[in-house]
Design a protein around this motif. Structure first.
Motif, mmCIF file in Angstrom:
data_model
loop_
_atom_site.group_PDB
_atom_site.id
_atom_site.type_symbol
_atom_site.label_atom_id
_atom_site.label_comp_id
_atom_site.label_asym_id
_atom_site.label_seq_id
_atom_site.Cartn_x
_atom_site.Cartn_y
_atom_site.Cartn_z
ATOM 1 N N TRP A 198 0.838 -1.207 0.000
ATOM 2 C CA TRP A 198 0.000 0.000 0.000
ATOM 3 C C TRP A 198 0.868 1.250 0.000
ATOM 4 C CZ3 TRP A 198 -5.206 1.046 -0.310
ATOM 5 C CH2 TRP A 198 -5.605 2.328 0.066
ATOM 6 N N ASP A 199 1.856 1.290 0.909
ATOM 7 C CA ASP A 199 2.715 2.467 1.018
ATOM 8 C C ASP A 199 3.545 2.684 -0.244
ATOM 9 O OD1 ASP A 199 1.823 3.060 3.544
ATOM 10 O OD2 ASP A 199 3.488 2.096 4.576
ATOM 11 N N ARG A 200 3.976 1.604 -0.859
ATOM 12 C CA ARG A 200 4.872 1.732 -2.013
ATOM 13 C C ARG A 200 4.139 2.069 -3.302
ATOM 14 N NH1 ARG A 200 9.644 -2.570 -3.754
ATOM 15 N NH2 ARG A 200 10.383 -1.401 -5.576
ATOM 16 N N VAL A 243 -0.084 4.710 -2.018
ATOM 17 C CA VAL A 243 0.054 6.035 -1.395
ATOM 18 C C VAL A 243 0.624 7.071 -2.364
ATOM 19 C CG1 VAL A 243 1.241 7.348 0.400
ATOM 20 C CG2 VAL A 243 0.094 5.204 0.971
ATOM 21 N N PRO A 244 1.707 6.769 -3.126
ATOM 22 C CA PRO A 244 2.188 7.799 -4.058
ATOM 23 C C PRO A 244 1.137 8.273 -5.057
ATOM 24 C CG PRO A 244 3.841 6.084 -3.800
ATOM 25 C CD PRO A 244 2.585 5.591 -3.123
ATOM 26 N N ILE A 277 -1.426 10.512 -3.099
ATOM 27 C CA ILE A 277 -0.831 11.817 -2.815
ATOM 28 C C ILE A 277 -0.719 12.632 -4.089
ATOM 29 C CG2 ILE A 277 1.274 12.972 -2.049
ATOM 30 C CD1 ILE A 277 1.637 10.670 -0.062
ATOM 31 N N SER A 328 10.545 8.875 -1.095
ATOM 32 C CA SER A 328 9.871 7.918 -1.971
ATOM 33 C C SER A 328 10.634 7.728 -3.282
ATOM 34 C CB SER A 328 8.452 8.399 -2.284
ATOM 35 O OG SER A 328 7.885 7.627 -3.327
ATOM 36 N N SER A 345 3.538 15.046 7.149
ATOM 37 C CA SER A 345 3.867 13.623 7.111
ATOM 38 C C SER A 345 5.250 13.278 7.653
ATOM 39 C CB SER A 345 3.735 13.087 5.680
ATOM 40 O OG SER A 345 4.606 13.771 4.800
ATOM 41 N N ARG A 373 -4.126 8.713 9.140
ATOM 42 C CA ARG A 373 -2.660 8.730 9.058
ATOM 43 C C ARG A 373 -2.071 7.484 8.389
ATOM 44 N NH1 ARG A 373 -1.786 9.440 14.063
ATOM 45 N NH2 ARG A 373 -1.109 7.343 14.585
ATOM 46 N N GLY A 410 -0.027 7.711 4.104
ATOM 47 C CA GLY A 410 1.421 7.852 4.174
ATOM 48 C C GLY A 410 1.920 8.622 5.373
ATOM 49 N N CYS A 426 0.236 11.038 6.974
ATOM 50 C CA CYS A 426 -0.256 12.418 6.981
ATOM 51 C C CYS A 426 -1.036 12.711 8.261
ATOM 52 C CB CYS A 426 -1.149 12.638 5.763
ATOM 53 S SG CYS A 426 -1.960 14.248 5.706
#
Length: 210
Positions: A7-9, A12-13, A16, A68, A114, A160, A164, A166
């Motif tokens: 998810w983060d990799r 999220v980008p 955002i 990132s 963040s 949050r 990512g 936030c």
């Protein structure tokens, strides 16, 4: 690789990138970023959304950091397309990998929400800006209304990890001033079309004393 890491990799980008490129936000970027001059450092440069707004006649050099890899790749591609010669590195704002007093201007847009330690990040920004230089900031954060603040505190624990890291509850201009900058406000308001718990914006120029 676990679901959270995926998810983060990968997600999220994109989230955002979409949120931070909304037309009303890009209009605010267009007010703030062209004020940059001389040797410029951008905190959270990934994605390259600010690059179109730099005035090449006022820009001597452009450097930046972002944690990132995916967003950095996008920023480098945009820099190449626009013809910006720049030094964009992986890094965290808590330990900016540039020398003290290296820059005339630092630019910080939608990044303080963040970072892990906003006070340390602002100390680092103060360190890398030359005496008499400026920090240009455009951030979202803690709303001025107590009722909205209560909702921000309730929503933030869910918000949050999905966005990512936030935060919704961080003060903006007062935090910049507490780091030693003299803050000149350019504006503060709720962003139209956004929920108020996520839509309080502040932007301005913060001067590092000579």
């Amino acid at each position: 690789m676990g679901i959270a890491a995926l998810w983060d990799r990968h997600v999220v980008p994109r989230l955002i990138g979409c949120a931070c490129a909304a037309p009303p936000i890009m209009e605010l970027r267009a007010q703030v970023v062209p004020l940059a001059h001389g040797d410029v450092f951008e905190l959270g440069c990934g994605g390259g959304l600010n690059q179109q707004f730099y005035d090449p006649r006022r820009l001597a050099s452009l450097a930046g950091i972002d944690p990132s890899p995916a967003l950095l790749d996008t920023a480098r591609a945009r820099a190449a397309h626009l013809g910006h010669a720049c030094d964009l590195r992986p890094g965290l704002g808590e330990a900016i990998p540039f020398a003290a007093a290296a820059f005339d201007t630092a630019v910080c847009t939608y990044t303080l929400c963040s970072v892990s330690d906003p006070k340390q990040v602002l100390r680092e920004l103060y360190r890398v800006i030359r005496p008499g230089g400026r920090l240009l900031f455009l951030e979202h954060g803690q709303a001025p209304d107590p009722g909205i603040q209560r909702w921000q505190r309730r929503i933030e624990p869910v918000w949050r990890p999905l966005l990512g890291g936030c935060h919704l509850t961080r003060p903006i201009s007062s935090a910049v001033a507490a780091a030693g900058f003299a803050v000149e406000s350019m504006g503060a308001r709720y962003m139209p079309g956004m929920p108020r718990f996520a839509g309080w914006m502040e932007w301005g120029v913060a001067h590092r004393p000579d």
